[in-house]
Write an enzyme that holds these catalytic residues in place. Sequence first.
Site, PDB file in Angstrom:
ATOM      1  N   LYS A  69     -40.087 -52.001  33.553  1.00  0.00           N
ATOM      2  CA  LYS A  69     -40.109 -51.658  32.129  1.00  0.00           C
ATOM      3  C   LYS A  69     -38.976 -52.364  31.397  1.00  0.00           C
ATOM      4  O   LYS A  69     -39.184 -52.980  30.338  1.00  0.00           O
ATOM      5  CB  LYS A  69     -40.005 -50.143  31.958  1.00  0.00           C
ATOM      6  CG  LYS A  69     -40.189 -49.664  30.530  1.00  0.00           C
ATOM      7  CD  LYS A  69     -40.209 -48.125  30.471  1.00  0.00           C
ATOM      8  CE  LYS A  69     -41.410 -47.570  31.204  1.00  0.00           C
ATOM      9  NZ  LYS A  69     -41.474 -46.093  31.141  1.00  0.00           N
TER      10      LYS A  69
ATOM     11  N   GLY B 220     -46.214 -42.046  35.947  1.00  0.00           N
ATOM     12  CA  GLY B 220     -46.085 -40.593  35.910  1.00  0.00           C
ATOM     13  C   GLY B 220     -45.303 -39.993  37.058  1.00  0.00           C
ATOM     14  O   GLY B 220     -45.139 -38.775  37.113  1.00  0.00           O
TER      15      GLY B 220
ATOM     16  N   MET C 225     -42.065 -40.522  37.898  1.00  0.00           N
ATOM     17  CA  MET C 225     -40.676 -40.221  37.585  1.00  0.00           C
ATOM     18  C   MET C 225     -40.581 -39.693  36.154  1.00  0.00           C
ATOM     19  O   MET C 225     -41.592 -39.492  35.503  1.00  0.00           O
ATOM     20  CB  MET C 225     -39.804 -41.449  37.821  1.00  0.00           C
ATOM     21  CG  MET C 225     -39.708 -41.805  39.301  1.00  0.00           C
ATOM     22  SD  MET C 225     -38.729 -43.274  39.594  1.00  0.00           S
ATOM     23  CE  MET C 225     -39.730 -44.539  38.813  1.00  0.00           C
TER      24      MET C 225
END
Length: 896
Positions: free
Chosen positions: A22, A100, A102
Amino acid sequence: MAKFVYDFAEGNKDLKDLLGGKGANLAEMTNLGLPVPAGFTITTEACQRFLAEGSHVDGLDDEIDRHLAALEAAMGRRLGDPADPLLVSVRSGAKFSMPGMMETVLNVGLNDESVAGLSRQAGGNDRFAWDSYRRLIQMYGKTVCDVPGEEFEDALHKAKEAKGVRDDVQLDADDLKSLVSAYKKVFVKHVGHDFPQDPRQQLDLAIEAVFRSWNADRAVLYRRQERIPAGLGTAVNVVAMVFGNLGPDSGTGVAFTRDPATGESGIYGDYLQNAQGEDVVAGIRNTLPLADLEKIDKKSYDELLQIMATLEGHYHDLCDIEFTIERGKLWMLQTRVGKRTAAAAFTIAAQLVEEGMIDLDEAVTRVSGAQLAQLMFPRFDLGGDPASLTRGVGASPGAAYGSVVFTSARAVELAAAGEKVILVRRETNPDDLPGMIAAQGILTARGGKTSHAAVVARGMGKTCVCGADQMEVGRDQFTVHGQVVREGDVISIDGTTGRVYLGEVPVRPSEVVQYFEGDLDPALANEPLVAAVHQLMTHADERARLRVRTNADTGPDAARARRFGAHGIGLCRTEHMFLGDRRELVERLILAHNKTERDDALAALRPLQRNDFLEIFREMNGLPVTVRLIDPPLHEFLPSLEELAVHVALAKERGEESEEAERDERMLAAVRRMHESNPMLGLRGVRLGLVIPGLFAMQVRAIAEAAVALAAEGGRPRPEIMVPLVGAVQELETVRAEAEKIIAEVVGDSGVEVLIGTMIEVPRAALTAGQIAEAAEFFSFGTNDLTQMAWGFSRDDVEGAFFWRYLELGIFGISPFESIDRDGVGRLVRIAGEEGRATRPGLKLGVCGEHGGDPESVHFFHEVGLDYVSCSPFRVPIARLEAGRAAVESAGSDHR
């Protein structure tokens, strides 16, 4: 001193190890000039240090201070300022996508004072401000302080019930203000103190909670399922908040540059007006198709399409994009190379080649043997007009049926008992992961192609139907238009069409299997998937160095494997030819009183063996066929000792003196004579051939006779005789000397050549391979037994007994019987190959254990220089693809 924090402008997409996927992609989008909110990334190294030391990392606070100050300067606001607050999101971001698994905390910086400032920022929108505050308390409470999430959900449900509304958006500012008070009470009840009002404390504890979530049970389970290394850690992204819940001119969504289910080009994704952050992926509200955004906000829609084209052109792949629109302003929150179904992976790779974005080498690396295996599973045959229940969104293709269950725990329980189940939920959340893994498929009443259920199912190759909103899901039943389906009832779900059927629907073969069988011409098939598979498989074959053989013991199996592209047979297990009505002949051999009786039994077996081999040689005409001489202990062909002893004892008690009773007594004596405490380490393999005179000789003669018979028909037999369980070169030399005499006698001037080699399955054989190669023309690694002996355990005894615990503790990342143990068993393979070829440079090396069809293992066997792998017929295409991928990736690493 280590640097733990990076501004987005400092990174790029190649820093995934350090910044996580990310963070690296936020940096890349920032540097492309796309509209990304300001922020910074805390590295995976900081996470690793935090988890190792169990406390805050020295120096990290100071770096966060500096980057937070820069963020505040860029935004013109201070974190949590009562008059004009800066709010931030705190999001996880590992190197590999773990959807989904963490934690995320939104709206960090809000408190009892700054909520009023947020309202003023939003033009006096009290409803928005209090909605944001209640979200922070809920997410912070659950993520940072382990407050049970269902207590917040219960409070929200009661608020909607009291108001008489169904959706969150129908609650007004006063309702939400009351809900914040209720949430605070839940928080105090479980945590023991008030919700923290210090914005910096909120930020620090949120960051630590995201670090800790790397080791949450669901994250550990997901990593194990996806084979993601446990030591990587997660980065943390701190990003200035932008809001999609400011009214109808705001919203949030997820977009794909191509359909992640089929690979087709088009506009795919979900959009939700007046929503924030997790609302889309959580699946708690049904979304609008992304194309509807054009009618709602054409300016943002057009800009989004332009950005999507930019990102796909930049990444040369399907991109998964998260975005928010804040009062008509488009913001990009995330992009990544998107997860996709197996069918989409092949279709997209072929499309990108056609479009000139990538070459065929790159395309082959973008698909995998595991994905190909998914495409080979059958589909529903709807010719019987099954009873249709409902229809949702086909989120992850496949055909699955099973008994309905409504909880993850129940799915795990029944699946462990061998039952097929379908997990039915209103919507899934990360805590449902164990049940999703255990189930054949997942069905949800809410959510779309970007919901948690859809994304996780696609990643696992699990069939999934989402958003079947006609379903009313209860605790132990669901209802569709008055039709009640209870736990235990069987349903079938089609992850391609989204249809749900009552009962078990029959299945039909996949088009990909029909293609491999030769029943579907890819040039004529009106099916882009088949054409894509053909194109990529052809290139993989061209690039592969490893050949792929099959494990086959019958003519039909051999024929199918050849249609599937096998380059020969790497393991023909002759003991399988002694079963059925031939067992009696084996019993005669074992019960023989003298040489004459033994020779008679062998003479009866020989023509049967010869015909078996001839059938197989015909099917593999021109290709090598490795025949393993009988390997298991002979007692396996005899009745059970316990059952026979009881039978004989009862006959004696009755005073029976028949011929059958006498035969049973002789059989019992033979079974007792041959009984071993640990037969797999006893009289089997080469030892059996040396102890039972004539047994191996009969098999060698039958092999040679079958080869000569095929040559006489004009065929080209290529037999290879493999002596099993050799541990010392002297064993092989003894068998070889007798075999060579028989072969010379049978073959004569027919021109047939027969190779003689051995199976390396005993650790001593691997360690003395240089000696054994003096008598062997080939080695074939029997990695099943080599794994058992190297580890010192029996597969049959230990897999159910303690492997689950070893996997849970991380001692095994995956079962060593499923994927090669590189450090131990793999090292034995490497040593044997190197030392064997040092003695005999032209020594042929192969593997015939089950690892020959495992994608990860195929890459290892390529690395260590084996000539071929051998696997079951169904896995031949998988191994072919992986052999090509291994060659391409190896060539790429050589050039770097």
